[in-house]
Design a protein around this motif. Structure first.
Motif, PDB file in Angstrom:
ATOM      1  N   ALA A 115      48.806  35.745  43.710  1.00 21.56           N
ATOM      2  CA  ALA A 115      47.861  36.181  42.676  1.00 21.56           C
ATOM      3  C   ALA A 115      46.604  36.725  43.323  1.00 21.56           C
ATOM      4  O   ALA A 115      46.236  36.316  44.438  1.00 21.56           O
ATOM      5  CB  ALA A 115      47.502  35.001  41.773  1.00 21.56           C
ATOM      6  N   LEU A 116      45.941  37.651  42.614  1.00 19.65           N
ATOM      7  CA  LEU A 116      44.631  38.093  43.112  1.00 19.65           C
ATOM      8  C   LEU A 116      43.623  38.149  41.970  1.00 19.65           C
ATOM      9  O   LEU A 116      43.950  38.515  40.835  1.00 19.65           O
ATOM     10  CB  LEU A 116      44.717  39.412  43.894  1.00 19.65           C
ATOM     11  CG  LEU A 116      45.020  40.731  43.244  1.00 19.65           C
ATOM     12  CD1 LEU A 116      44.790  41.863  44.260  1.00 19.65           C
ATOM     13  CD2 LEU A 116      46.453  40.781  42.804  1.00 19.65           C
ATOM     14  N   ASN A 117      42.407  37.743  42.304  1.00 18.88           N
ATOM     15  CA  ASN A 117      41.309  37.720  41.343  1.00 18.88           C
ATOM     16  C   ASN A 117      40.840  39.138  41.040  1.00 18.88           C
ATOM     17  O   ASN A 117      41.054  40.054  41.849  1.00 18.88           O
ATOM     18  CB  ASN A 117      40.138  36.919  41.937  1.00 18.88           C
ATOM     19  CG  ASN A 117      40.393  35.432  41.907  1.00 18.88           C
ATOM     20  OD1 ASN A 117      41.174  34.947  41.090  1.00 18.88           O
ATOM     21  ND2 ASN A 117      39.738  34.706  42.800  1.00 18.88           N
ATOM     22  N   PRO A 118      40.130  39.311  39.917  1.00 17.57           N
ATOM     23  CA  PRO A 118      39.632  40.656  39.585  1.00 17.57           C
ATOM     24  C   PRO A 118      38.761  41.274  40.676  1.00 17.57           C
ATOM     25  O   PRO A 118      38.768  42.485  40.868  1.00 17.57           O
ATOM     26  CB  PRO A 118      38.817  40.419  38.308  1.00 17.57           C
ATOM     27  CG  PRO A 118      39.404  39.195  37.696  1.00 17.57           C
ATOM     28  CD  PRO A 118      39.859  38.336  38.845  1.00 17.57           C
ATOM     29  N   SER A 139      43.327  39.354  35.087  1.00 19.84           N
ATOM     30  CA  SER A 139      42.488  40.294  34.348  1.00 19.84           C
ATOM     31  C   SER A 139      41.276  39.604  33.736  1.00 19.84           C
ATOM     32  O   SER A 139      40.556  40.182  32.917  1.00 19.84           O
ATOM     33  CB  SER A 139      43.310  41.056  33.307  1.00 19.84           C
ATOM     34  OG  SER A 139      44.320  40.257  32.752  1.00 19.84           O
ATOM     35  N   VAL A 140      41.042  38.340  34.153  1.00 20.96           N
ATOM     36  CA  VAL A 140      39.758  37.646  33.953  1.00 20.96           C
ATOM     37  C   VAL A 140      39.542  36.851  35.232  1.00 20.96           C
ATOM     38  O   VAL A 140      40.478  36.654  36.011  1.00 20.96           O
ATOM     39  CB  VAL A 140      39.776  36.657  32.753  1.00 20.96           C
ATOM     40  CG1 VAL A 140      40.059  37.375  31.441  1.00 20.96           C
ATOM     41  CG2 VAL A 140      40.777  35.515  32.967  1.00 20.96           C
ATOM     42  N   ASN A 141      38.335  36.366  35.450  1.00 19.59           N
ATOM     43  CA  ASN A 141      38.122  35.435  36.557  1.00 19.59           C
ATOM     44  C   ASN A 141      38.750  34.109  36.161  1.00 19.59           C
ATOM     45  O   ASN A 141      38.456  33.567  35.088  1.00 19.59           O
ATOM     46  CB  ASN A 141      36.628  35.274  36.845  1.00 19.59           C
ATOM     47  CG  ASN A 141      36.075  36.503  37.547  1.00 19.59           C
ATOM     48  OD1 ASN A 141      36.322  36.711  38.727  1.00 19.59           O
ATOM     49  ND2 ASN A 141      35.390  37.347  36.807  1.00 19.59           N
ATOM     50  N   SER A 151      38.609  45.438  32.037  1.00 22.08           N
ATOM     51  CA  SER A 151      39.499  46.605  31.981  1.00 22.08           C
ATOM     52  C   SER A 151      39.684  47.317  33.315  1.00 22.08           C
ATOM     53  O   SER A 151      40.657  48.052  33.485  1.00 22.08           O
ATOM     54  CB  SER A 151      39.088  47.579  30.877  1.00 22.08           C
ATOM     55  OG  SER A 151      37.718  47.696  30.848  1.00 22.08           O
ATOM     56  N   SER A 152      38.805  47.063  34.282  1.00 24.85           N
ATOM     57  CA  SER A 152      39.006  47.713  35.590  1.00 24.85           C
ATOM     58  C   SER A 152      40.276  47.198  36.288  1.00 24.85           C
ATOM     59  O   SER A 152      40.749  47.799  37.252  1.00 24.85           O
ATOM     60  CB  SER A 152      37.797  47.487  36.498  1.00 24.85           C
ATOM     61  OG  SER A 152      37.608  46.106  36.695  1.00 24.85           O
ATOM     62  N   THR A 153      40.856  46.109  35.775  1.00 24.96           N
ATOM     63  CA  THR A 153      42.066  45.581  36.407  1.00 24.96           C
ATOM     64  C   THR A 153      43.305  46.411  36.056  1.00 24.96           C
ATOM     65  O   THR A 153      44.332  46.293  36.718  1.00 24.96           O
ATOM     66  CB  THR A 153      42.304  44.101  36.023  1.00 24.96           C
ATOM     67  OG1 THR A 153      42.416  44.004  34.599  1.00 24.96           O
ATOM     68  CG2 THR A 153      41.161  43.222  36.480  1.00 24.96           C
TER      69      THR A 153
END
Ligand code: DX5
Ligand code: ZN
Length: 222
Positions: A115-118, A139-141, A151-153
């Motif tokens: 997994a990767l954080n935003p 798509s959230v922290n 939305s930048s994700t």
């Protein structure tokens, strides 16, 4: 292309009726059950551990998608595998030896996810894109359900989809955080194929099954 899957996150379920909530997911034909494990260190919140995973495993036949938001996850992989996890997802931000960690998960007989954080750039997982069975884009922290979709994700999902396709990887591309009937289509268009949702399902005004139906029709119709 992989079949598109819905994974209700029990973080927003009514824990006084967990068995019934799981039964509702199963009868509404959800695909996986997503279990959010938090340690109060990697994320501010503390939630559940192997004990709850084991209870879920007794209550449902659906695959258990276990999302570890914890530091040093390698210390707990065996416990989660024994408890019945089908997939174990670790965060790249918590894993300095990510190849080893994914291999440990696979050796325990589980699908291994990263997994990767935003705030983490896509390049951080490049080295394991061809080894992971699953990639989870937050798509959230991470830390809580009910947060606003970042939305930048969407662009990150598009970028990872391109890389996975380039590698001819069958890995699942899962998205998690603020997924509802409005945001799911954006993530689907970007190339996600597994959708996690807590609030949109378990806090749906007409109940859990209605929440699942709404997202299933968003998956189908867009
Ligand atoms: C957040 C968790 C998510 C969360 C999603 O840290 O990883 O799985 O339960 O909740 P919603 O769908 O409400 O954003
Ligand atoms: Zn999650």
């Amino acid at each position: 292309m992989n079949k598109l899957l819905l994974a209700p996150s029990i973080l927003s379920a009514d824990f006084t009726r967990l068995g019934e909530e799981l039964a509702a997911c199963e009868s509404a034909k959800a695909d996986w059950i997503h279990i959010d494990v938090m340690d109060g260190h990697f994320v501010p919140n503390i939630t559940m551990g192997p004990f709850i995973v084991e209870a879920c495993q007794r209550a449902t036949k659906l695959p258990l998608d276990v999302h570890l938001m914890i530091e040093k996850p390698e210390r707990h992989l065996e416990a989660f595998a024994k408890a019945g996890a089908s997939h174990i997802i670790v965060h790249i931000e918590a894993c300095p030896h990510i190849h080893r960690t994914l291999q440990q998960i696979q050796a325990l007989g589980c699908k291994a996810g990263v997994a990767l954080n935003p705030g983490t750039p896509v390049g951080a997982i490049d080295a394991v894109l061809d080894e992971a069975d699953q990639v989870l884009v937050m798509s959230v922290n991470p830390g809580y359900s009910g947060q606003k979709f970042i939305s930048s994700t969407v662009g990150k999902v598009r970028e990872i989809r391109k890389k996975l396709d380039g590698l001819k990887s069958p890995a699942r591309l899962e998205v998690d955080g603020g997924i509802d009937a409005a945001t799911l289509p954006q993530m689907k268009k970007a190339g996600a194929d597994a959708f996690v949702a807590a609030t949109a399902i378990f806090k749906h005004p007409h109940g859990t099954k209605a929440g699942i139906k709404d997202l299933q029709s968003a998956i189908r119709s867009t």
